[in-house]
Each structure stands twice: as structure tokens, then as C-alpha cells.
Design an enzyme around this catalytic site. Structure first.
Site, PDB file in Angstrom:
ATOM      1  N   GLU A  91       0.840  -1.195   0.000  1.00  0.00           N
ATOM      2  CA  GLU A  91       0.000   0.000   0.000  1.00  0.00           C
ATOM      3  C   GLU A  91       0.880   1.251   0.000  1.00  0.00           C
ATOM      4  O   GLU A  91       1.927   1.288   0.620  1.00  0.00           O
ATOM      5  CB  GLU A  91      -0.871  -0.020   1.260  1.00  0.00           C
TER       6      GLU A  91
ATOM      7  N   CYS B  92      -5.178  -2.832   3.277  1.00  0.00           N
ATOM      8  CA  CYS B  92      -4.940  -2.689   4.709  1.00  0.00           C
ATOM      9  C   CYS B  92      -6.155  -3.069   5.546  1.00  0.00           C
ATOM     10  O   CYS B  92      -6.604  -4.196   5.540  1.00  0.00           O
ATOM     11  CB  CYS B  92      -4.451  -1.276   5.009  1.00  0.00           C
TER      12      CYS B  92
ATOM     13  N   LYS C  36      -9.658   1.802  -2.346  1.00  0.00           N
ATOM     14  CA  LYS C  36     -10.101   1.329  -1.035  1.00  0.00           C
ATOM     15  C   LYS C  36     -11.521   1.793  -0.746  1.00  0.00           C
ATOM     16  O   LYS C  36     -11.863   2.965  -0.911  1.00  0.00           O
ATOM     17  CB  LYS C  36      -9.132   1.832   0.036  1.00  0.00           C
TER      18      LYS C  36
END
Length: 508
Positions: A264, A375, A325
Site C-alpha cells: 500500500e 490494509c 479502497k
């Protein structure tokens, strides 16, 4: 027994509960800690006293288990230490309200312990855990079921998800808690319930654990997962972009593989601010060779709207693939209403981001369909399962993370355990490409086949077998676990009403 002593016992049980998760991996301790908490409710009268026990348990549980949030606020967010400590305590106290709610409601609806312990408390505990993972965008970190990624109860994961595992564990803990009742109350029926619960749940878990819901898709592919171990305070300095490129570029090299995955926010800036020569090098690496490449960067589309994204490049002339995300972290990635002042105290860059689309197709990489998640969002099983909605379903999952915010804390092994639960739920493998750990390959059975050490630069090269097919959890999500918990709670509450047990003697 004095209330202060009972609260201290609940606090200690909460600490033990926190130690049942990774890296300690003690599922039996999770059952014992929860059983002790449930048993303590037989020593108090009234729902307020029971809620206080749940709150004390939660303080011990989260005070140890998620203490790492202090690191991100103080060390990297530059929040003054006293304020960061107070904010961490307040956060843990907020999370402790959920076990307090579960115990308080159970004690109010079923004062009779022989009804509450084996039925209502496990149901309320499961529903409370689901609420914790849902309300205010949710924070399901350390949900009780995660402690059982290596226990027989993991067999429930592909059927009912982490909350199904949580319910099974809570039912076992509730059965054990019957031992806290006086023999005259428990009787032989209590022993029969304990034995029956263990035989049924462990036997069913074992049977489900051997059930294969998915099958191989194509041949295994070779992968290289890069962990550059760049400290968080070095990512944003004047030399941060050059250091990021140099470190990752060096680790990408080696014998050709089918897929190279970087973490990321390799470049913690919008794509247009990345020096063109770095992007050109990445493009040539993928298009000029045989390796697909995926890396993390921010996208700004339109101006002022920032997305934490992954970009995938394949050999040939296909346009880059993109994933943004979806489930953002409060205070770190989006600002809840009224908390701008708090976020400003932490000085976090790009702290107000946009959510990606609800359904995003998997990336076509290396002959596989790769469902990317970034994440924190792999805490949410139903979000991960959305990758199977519409279009061609994924064959491999990829988590790209940067946990440098938390140094060498419990967050790193805990996050690996969370990813393993997502694998158990879907029976699809997951690759983890992280900045500081845990970079790992997890096969479709939830087993870590290889991993890099925490806080060490390196590249993990290995193979992964893609899978096809859908588990019941992918089809139905958390619904079966929540419906079963609700039904058990309703049955227990009805039994309590019929018995007219609103004010029984303690322990009856």
C-alpha cells in the site's frame, strides 16, 4: 464478593482474552477467559453490575489488544503524549461498551443464570460483536472468533464467517460457565449440557473443517511480494519518493515471476506527483517482461478527491487496472463530523479520502483474477465477499498494507490472523504485500506457507494456487450467524418470561 474484586477479576480475564489472539494463538485461553466473565455474572445482581463487569473485561481486552493505536497518534501523528494516551484510553473505553451492553442486556432479560449462561449470553455476545464491527463504520478488530483460526472451530468460518465462529466459541464458554453455579442448581442437566455442547460444536467444527467448497483454478503462479521496511517518518521527507522507488525497485529484481506485488502507498502522494521516470520504469518492468506488477499509490480524480488505490500493470498493451479502497479508517483516512480539530492535532497527510466503488471487478493479472483489498478493510468479511458479486469471480485475494504506523506491535501478527480468517471464510488464497509485515502467502486452507520477518526488508518469492467456487459465507455473508444468534436470544428471553424470573436469587 465485593464489586471491586469482581471488576478486577473481569479486568484480568479481559487481559487474558487479549493474549489468546496472535501472536500467542491460544484459543483455549479465549474460551476460558470468556467462561470466567460469564461465570462472574452469577455473583452479581442486576443488569448495571453485570454491565460493569463487561466494561472492565473490555478495558483489559482492548487496553492490551489495541494499545498500538497510541503509536500512530503520538509517534507518527505527533500528538502530545498525554493527549494520545487519553485518546487511546477513551477509544478502548468506547470499545468496552459493547461487552458491557451484551452482559447488561442478558442480565436484564434473563436473571436466571441457568437460562442466561448457555443461551442468552452467547447470543448477546455475538450480536454485540457484530454491532462493534458495524456501528460508526465498525471496528471488528479482535472479534472473538479470530482466536480460533487454528482451532477446530475454524470449520464454521466458510459457513457462517467470523461471527459464526464467535457464536460457537461463546456457546462453549457459556456451557463452561455453568460450572460456576451451585451443584443444586446445575444438577446433572448442567453436566449433560456441557458435554452435549462440546460434542456437538467440536464434532460439527471438525466435520466442516474437512469440507472443500472450492477447487483449483488453473496452474499455480509464481509471485514475488516486496517488503521494503521504510519507516513511516521517512516516507514523507524530501527524499521519500526517491527512497521508496530505489528500495522497491531493488527488491523487485530477480528471476522472472508471474506476479510482483508491492505494498500500500508505495508512493504516499497522488499519482501525478510521482516522478515520471519511476512510473516509466514500473511500466517497462511489466510490459517489457513476463511479470504483472501491482503497487499502491494515491489517485486524485477529480481534483481534490483522493483515493487510496492499487494500480495493476500487465505485460502487453492493456490499460492499467485500478482498485480504490472502500472501507476507510476513521480519523486516519476520513474525518467524522465534528472531529476536524482532533485530526488536525495528529498532522496526518491526506487524512480525508474518498471511498472506492462498492463493487469493483478483480484485476486480471498473471492469468488469475486478483481481488485486491487495502490494509484495514480486510477486517470486513462481507466487504471482501463483494468481490464475488457480478462479473467473473476472483481466484486469488491480495492484501496491500502499510503497518509502519504501528512499529513492531501486536498489530502486525493480529492483522495476519485477520487475513487468515478471510481465507477460511472464502477458501481462496491470499497474498499479503506489506511495508513492514506481515508479508506472507496464505493458501486456501488458511495456512501460512511462507512469510518474511517483521521489520526487515526483503522479497518473498513463492507459488500460489488460485481457486474457484463459492463457500456458503460468500453467498450469504453474516446472515446465518446473526439469525441463529437472534433466534437463540429470543428463545432464551421467552423461557425467562415464562418462568417469570425477573427478580430471582443470585445464582439461580
Amino acid at each position: 464478593m465485593r464489586p471491586s474484586v469482581l471488576a478486577a477479576a473481569a479486568l484480568a480475564a479481559g487481559v487474558a482474552h487479549a493474549l489468546s489472539f496472535a501472536p500467542f494463538n491460544l484459543p483455549w485461553l479465549q474460551l476460558l477467559a470468556l467462561a470466567v466473565l460469564f461465570g462472574l455474572t452469577t455473583r452479581v445482581g442486576g443488569w448495571r453490575a453485570a454491565a460493569l463487569l463487561g466494561f472492565a473485561f473490555g478495558l483489559g481486552w482492548f487496553g492490551v489488544g489495541v494499545s498500538w493505536v497510541y503509536v500512530s497518534m503520538h509517534v507518527y501523528g505527533l500528538m502530545p503524549a498525554p493527549l494520545a494516551a487519553a485518546a487511546t484510553l477513551a477509544f478502548c473505553a468506547f470499545l468496552a461498551l459493547y461487552p458491557a451492553l451484551a452482559l447488561g442486556v442478558s442480565q436484564r432479560l434473563a436473571p436466571a443464570a441457568w437460562i442466561r449462561l448457555p443461551l442468552l449470553l452467547p447470543a448477546a455476545w455475538t450480536l454485540g460483536e457484530w454491532l462493534r464491527g458495524t456501528l460508526f463504520t465498525g471496528f471488528p478488530w479482535l472479534a472473538a472468533g479470530y482466536a480460533h483460526t487454528d482451532s477446530v472451530l475454524a470449520g464454521f468460518a466458510p459457513v457462517a464467517g467470523v461471527y459464526g465462529v464467535t457464536l460457537a466459541a461463546a456457546l462453549l464458554a457459556g456451557a463452561l460457565a455453568l460450572l460456576a453455579l451451585p451443584p443444586r442448581v446445575r444438577g446433572w442437566a448442567g453436566y449433560a449440557w456441557i458435554a452435549g455442547a462440546f460434542v456437538l460444536l467440536i464434532g460439527t467444527g471438525a466435520a466442516l473443517k474437512s469440507q472443500a467448497w472450492t477447487r483449483p483454478a488453473g496452474a499455480p503462479i509464481s509471485v514475488r511480494l516486496v517488503q521494503a521496511n521504510i519507516p513511516q517518518d521517512s516516507k514523507f521527507g524530501p527524499e521519500g519518493l526517491r527512497r521508496a522507488f530505489d528500495a522497491h525497485w531493488a527488491l523487485m529484481q530477480g528471476p522472472p515471476v508471474d506476479l510482483v506485488a508491492l505494498p500500500e502507498s508505495v508512493f504516499p502522494v497522488p499519482l501525478q506527483f510521482v516522478p515520471p521516470q519511476y512510473l516509466e520504469a514500473f511500466g517497462n518492468y511489466a510490459r517489457g517482461g513476463n511479470s504483472a506488477l501491482v503497487f499502491g499509490v494515491f489517485l486524485e480524480q477529480p481534483a481534490g478527491a483522493y483515493y487510496n488505490s492499487a494500480v495493476g500493470i500487465t505485460p502487453g498493451d492493456a490499460p492499467p487496472a485500478r482498485y480504490s479502497k472502500r472501507h476507510l479508517v476513521p480519523f486516519g483516512e476520513f474525518i467524522p463530523p465534528g472531529f476536524r480539530w482532533f485530526v488536525d492535532l495528529m498532522q496526518m497527510p491526506i487524512g480525508d479520502q474518498q471511498r472506492g466503488a462498492a463493487v469493483q471487478p478483480p484485476m486480471e493479472l498473471a492469468g488469475q483474477r486478483v481481488a485486491v483489498n487495502i490494509c484495514y478493510e480486510d477486517l470486513f468479511g462481507e466487504v471482501i465477499a463483494d468481490a464475488w458479486k457480478g462479473g467473473a469471480p476472483p481466484t486469488i485475494m491480495l492484501n496491500m498494507s502499510n503497518l509502519a504506523w504501528f512499529q513492531d506491535s501486536l498489530a502486525l501478527p493480529q492483522h495476519l490472523q485477520i487475513s487468515r480468517m478471510r481465507v477460511l471464510e472464502t477458501q481462496h488464497p491470499m497474498l499479503r504485500a506489506t511495508n513492514t509485515g506481515a508479508t506472507a502467502i496464505i493458501d486456501a486452507s488458511g495456512r501460512v506457507t511462507d512469510a518474511l520477518p517483521f521489520l526487515a526488508a526483503g522479497a518473498l518469492t513463492g507459488q500460489v494456487q488460485g481457486m474457484q467456487g463459492m463457500t456458503p459465507f460468500v453467498r450469504w455473508g453474516n446472515g446465518p450467524a446473526l439469525v441463529l444468534a437472534l433466534l437463540l436470544g429470543m428463545v432464551a428471553a421467552a423461557m425467562a418470561r415464562r418462568r417469570n424470573a425477573s427478580t430471582p436469587e443470585v445464582g439461580t
